[in-house]
Design an enzyme around this catalytic site. Structure first.
Site, PDB file in Angstrom:
ATOM      1  N   GLY A  97       0.848  -1.190   0.000  1.00 34.80           N
ATOM      2  CA  GLY A  97       0.000   0.000   0.000  1.00 34.80           C
ATOM      3  C   GLY A  97       0.875   1.228   0.000  1.00 34.80           C
TER       4      GLY A  97
ATOM      5  N   GLY B 141       4.118   0.495   2.368  1.00 38.71           N
ATOM      6  CA  GLY B 141       4.979  -0.552   1.812  1.00 38.71           C
ATOM      7  C   GLY B 141       5.425  -0.262   0.394  1.00 38.71           C
TER       8      GLY B 141
ATOM      9  NE  ARG C  22     -11.366  10.997  10.283  1.00 40.98           N
ATOM     10  CZ  ARG C  22     -10.635  10.368   9.376  1.00 40.98           C
ATOM     11  NH1 ARG C  22      -9.994   9.256   9.705  1.00 40.98           N
ATOM     12  NH2 ARG C  22     -10.539  10.836   8.159  1.00 40.98           N
TER      13      ARG C  22
ATOM     14  CG  HIS D 295     -11.797   4.775   9.150  1.00 39.62           C
ATOM     15  ND1 HIS D 295     -11.902   4.301   7.855  1.00 39.62           N
ATOM     16  CD2 HIS D 295     -10.986   5.857   9.090  1.00 39.62           C
ATOM     17  CE1 HIS D 295     -11.174   5.070   7.055  1.00 39.62           C
ATOM     18  NE2 HIS D 295     -10.601   6.006   7.782  1.00 39.62           N
TER      19      HIS D 295
END
Length: 665
Positions: A42, A45, A337, A429
């Protein structure tokens, strides 16, 4: 083993520069003699593998997807933070650092967060050079928007698909190195164990997911960039494949696991619609820039809306409760959040939820559409009092900024959010907990590094929006490539690492035994049966609100469920084929261990901080109540069963920030 965070001495602003000046380097010719394994491709990485290869190391990169382009990083929508102060609104490196530590409720490591803020500006330059199509404003400068928990605009974005565009940038850099032969890419391979030889991480055991073959891979160092473990809750915004296996196997080989109970509950997700669902969908936090969050003021209106007798658009302004604007006037809809999530839960628990399940609030764009429409009409010299024209012009502006998000919502919910408010509710999340790392991003196992969401490092008890992409790319492009050299400088004469050793044999045998057990078990229940049960325990007892009794029950229930799983799970198919149920079973087995440690960590943390809300520790106004004695990182050492894990504390010292009650009012 005592925890040594290896934080450099000296003033905060000079730590990273001085550290880079004093650590060991590997000369270019010697880098060709050194192998590095990177697990996960991702943003963290992928950027690390590309950068290490560009520096000259031989890199082996592994991902369980069919392509690095499928990494869950693509799901990040709203943007990436950086302290460039393009808006001229008072931003600075220090302010980004301060907002991040405060947003994390003073539970993150000062030195790491300052370094993150410091390198943030470099990330934007790097990505622009790669061709990432960031939004630009009229004068050509990159545009910024605001995100929760801050009073400036520092979030760079590409419509509502920032993660995807940034990943394509990292992927193009990675592809270039694959083309040069410096990165050997292993798609459809899942890492199932870390191999530790003489105390150092020297390789991994991986399963070829297409053929089922178990493979040994060696290197001088191993880097994990394998994302978060939100799927321990079964329902989350994570991709279906996201899991904890790589991080958990590292933990079982000696890497401490830090703050497992720190989970981010995101306030703007599409609500759960029933038991048939396998995942949840995120609506970007960027929507809170222009969307106003509300529920009806009066219970009679709530009941009429639920019964389908009243539309939300029929409600007059004075009959709406814009509860975030009411409770937190300074930040309004842009509170962090955790604060926004708890406020939504509080309203829904009080009975004001607006959907059939009673677990939804409205995110309404009517005011923004009108405001933008009037502005556009004024610019174009058109009639600002023509309601239909103003609405059309306003919708065009909103479509430009958030179009793909609105389209996604309409496809899933079958309602047009330009005409009626979106419905949202908090969902699991991101995970702030993860593998413990020092300032160099090295775990407690020498030669084993962990980057991005897989480590615990930068976000404390709550991550500010648009900081995940920032941390992933900071670690991969600008931190790890420096710090790993300090360790690898001792390996220039080591030569290739053999996979023909007792350590590799033992690790491979352990993997095969697990797989054989699952394939031959022939129990009564599917993998999902156990995963859903685990998810319900986690959400009800370790979720948005937790208490001592519930957590004690969770620990017992998860241990019992784990025993039942190994006795009664049924995995169809064989191990020498593409077998997604087997892959899932291996991941759920690890979630069933992590879940227990998660609950144990939450039980011991007798305070409310960020997303970790203990009902026993709250202010009179229902806000989180921190306690000074818990100003530490909880790093857990594996000792067999999760209940036997040993706690190590890394005290968090703040020399550059005053720790005070967190207020967004």
């Amino acid at each position: 083993m005592a925890l040594d965070s290896k934080i450099p001495k000296g003033p905060l602003a000079d730590k990273w520069t001085n550290h880079k000046n004093s650590i060991n380097l590997v000369n270019p010719a010697n880098k060709r003699l050194i192998d590095v394994i990177v697990v996960g491709t991702g943003l963290a990485g992928g950027s690390a593998a590309a950068t290490l290869a560009e520096l000259g190391y031989n890199v082996k990169a592994f991902c369980f997807q069919d392509s690095p382009r499928r990494a869950h990083s693509i799901a990040a929508q709203g943007g990436i933070n950086a302290a460039k102060n393009y808006q001229g609104d008072g931003d600075s490196t220090y302010r980004l650092f301060y907002d991040t530590v405060k947003g994390g409720d003073y539970r993150s490591r000062e030195a790491n967060v300052y370094r993150l803020a410091e390198v943030s500006a470099n990330i934007i330059d790097q990505c622009v050079a790669q061709g990432v199509p960031f939004a630009r404003e009229y004068g050509g400068l990159l545009d910024n928007r605001s995100f929760g928990g801050v009073l400036v605009s520092r979030t760079f974005y590409a419509a509502g698909q920032t993660g995807q565009q940034l990943l394509l940038g990292a992927y193009s850099a990675l592809n270039r190195q694959i083309g040069r032969g410096k990165v050997k890419m292993y798609n459809r391979h899942e890492m199932l164990d870390v191999v530790v030889v003489n105390g150092k991480a020297r390789g991994i055991i991986a399963r070829n997911m297409i053929t089922g073959e178990i493979e040994r891979h060696s290197a001088h160092a191993v880097v994990l960039g394998t994302g978060g473990y939100g799927n321990v809750f079964f329902l989350s915004t994570n991709a279906m494949g996201s899991n904890v296996t790589a991080a958990w196997k590292a933990h079982k080989r000696g890497a401490y696991f830090a703050n497992p109970c720190y989970t981010q509950i995101h306030p703007t997700c599409i609500p759960v619609s029933g038991d048939h669902q396998s995942k949840l969908t995120l609506m970007s936090e960027s929507l809170r820039n222009d969307g106003r969050i509300w529920v009806p003021k009066h219970m009679k209106d709530v009941e009429a809306i639920r019964a389908g007798k009243l539309k939300p658009t029929d409600l007059a302004e004075e009959d709406r409760d814009y509860y975030l604007e009411r409770r937190y006037p300074a930040f309004g809809n842009l509170v962090p959040r955790d604060v926004a999530s708890r406020a939504a839960k509080e309203r829904c628990d009080a009975g004001y939820g607006v959907n059939a399940t009673g677990e939804a609030v409205y995110l309404d764009f009517a005011s923004a559409i009108k405001r933008y429409g009037k502005e556009q009409a004024h610019i174009k010299g058109l009639d600002e009092n023509d309601a239909a024209l103003v609405k059309q012009l306003g919708q065009d502006v909103v479509r430009t900024k958030y179009g793909n998000l609105f389209q996604m919502y309409e496809k899933i919910v079958d309602q047009n959010p330009y005409e009626t408010p979106m419905m949202i509710y908090p969902a699991v999340h991101y995970t702030m907990g993860g593998v413990w790392v020092d300032y160099n991003l090295q775990t407690t196992v020498p030669g084993l590094y962990c980057i991005g969401e897989a480590n615990f490092s930068d976000h404390g008890a709550n991550r500010l929006g648009a900081s995940a992409l920032m941390q992933g790319l900071a670690d991969g492009y600008f931190v790890l490539p420096y710090t790993i050299g300090d360790y690898l400088a001792d390996d220039i004469r080591t030569g290739p690492i053999s996979t023909d050793s007792p350590a590799f044999e033992e690790a491979e045998k352990s993997v095969r035994d697990n797989i054989n057990h699952l394939i031959n078990n022939n129990g009564k229940y599917s993998v999902d049966h156990f995963h859903k049960k685990l998810g319900k325990i986690m959400w009800n007892k370790c979720g948005m609100a937790r208490n001592e009794q519930g957590l004690k029950e969770a620990i017992t229930e998860i241990a019992e469920l784990r025993a039942e799983f190994w006795k009664d799970v049924k995995v169809p198919g064989t191990n020498d084929e593409f077998n997604e149920e087997l892959a899932k079973a291996l991941r759920v087995a690890d979630f069933l261990e992590l879940g227990e440690l998660f609950a144990k960590d939450a039980l011991l943390r007798e305070e409310s901080a960020g997303g970790h809300f203990r009902e026993e520790y709250q202010t009179e106004e229902g806000e989180a109540k921190r306690r000074k004695e818990f100003q530490y990182v909880a790093a857990w050492e594996y000792k067999g069963e999760p209940k036997d894990a040993v706690l190590h504390k890394e005290d968090l010292v703040y020399e550059n920030i005053e720790v005070k009650e967190r207020s967004y009012k």
